[in-house]
Design a protein around this motif. Sequence first.
Motif, mmCIF file in Angstrom:
data_model
loop_
_atom_site.group_PDB
_atom_site.id
_atom_site.type_symbol
_atom_site.label_atom_id
_atom_site.label_comp_id
_atom_site.label_asym_id
_atom_site.label_seq_id
_atom_site.Cartn_x
_atom_site.Cartn_y
_atom_site.Cartn_z
ATOM 1 N N ARG A 125 0.839 -1.207 0.000
ATOM 2 C CA ARG A 125 0.000 0.000 0.000
ATOM 3 C C ARG A 125 0.872 1.254 0.000
ATOM 4 N NH1 ARG A 125 -1.502 3.805 3.064
ATOM 5 N NH2 ARG A 125 -0.471 3.050 4.906
ATOM 6 N N ARG A 126 1.907 1.286 0.867
ATOM 7 C CA ARG A 126 2.803 2.449 0.912
ATOM 8 C C ARG A 126 3.549 2.618 -0.414
ATOM 9 N NH1 ARG A 126 6.241 1.660 6.127
ATOM 10 N NH2 ARG A 126 5.459 -0.410 5.872
ATOM 11 N N GLN B 14 1.176 4.009 -2.882
ATOM 12 C CA GLN B 14 0.916 5.419 -2.562
ATOM 13 C C GLN B 14 2.090 6.293 -3.009
ATOM 14 O OE1 GLN B 14 0.469 6.172 1.633
ATOM 15 N NE2 GLN B 14 -0.663 8.079 1.265
ATOM 16 N N GLU B 15 3.327 5.840 -2.760
ATOM 17 C CA GLU B 15 4.504 6.597 -3.188
ATOM 18 C C GLU B 15 4.567 6.702 -4.704
ATOM 19 O OE1 GLU B 15 7.709 4.500 -1.342
ATOM 20 O OE2 GLU B 15 7.295 5.337 0.646
ATOM 21 N N GLN C 99 1.981 9.235 -5.778
ATOM 22 C CA GLN C 99 2.448 10.595 -5.504
ATOM 23 C C GLN C 99 3.506 11.024 -6.515
ATOM 24 O OE1 GLN C 99 3.680 10.243 -1.426
ATOM 25 N NE2 GLN C 99 1.646 10.784 -0.618
#
Length: 170
Positions: free
Chosen positions: A23-24, A27-28, A31
Amino acid sequence: PQARPTFRLTYSLDVSERHEIARRHAQEQAQALEARDQARLAALNLMEDAVVARRRTEASAAALQESEAKYRMLAENGSDWIFWLGTDGRYHYVSPACLAVSGHPAEDFIADPELMLRLIHPLDRPAFEQHAADPLHTDDSELELRLLQPDGSTRWIVHHCKPVFDEQGT
């Protein structure tokens, strides 16, 4: 020789940790993609602004050239003797009509800024010098004076000045 024991190290993530890392990471990546898209959009906006500014500049330049061409056509073909005298006392422009009015071509005035004063009849010089001493020509008057012609005759002319100011008001 003795055999060495081998060790196998294993590390295992539980499912929730793997999902959190994924998930991180997602997300990165999202972004980073958003930042890239924003940078591209900003660059496109800058390019579009530059294109619009260039078109405006080109249109203004074309309009100015057209206006100058029209003015030059009038000045070059008119019967009025038009000249621009700079604050330095030199002629910056003299129309071809000066030949018909004064008997001298434009080049003579550009080469010799004092020629005009010498052509003015001696009795009219004081009035002309007083008129010329007012750089703003606040009197806004026309000055009738005689010009000496190359053949020795005189010719009456009406002289009118209008100041032209630069961007600084000079």
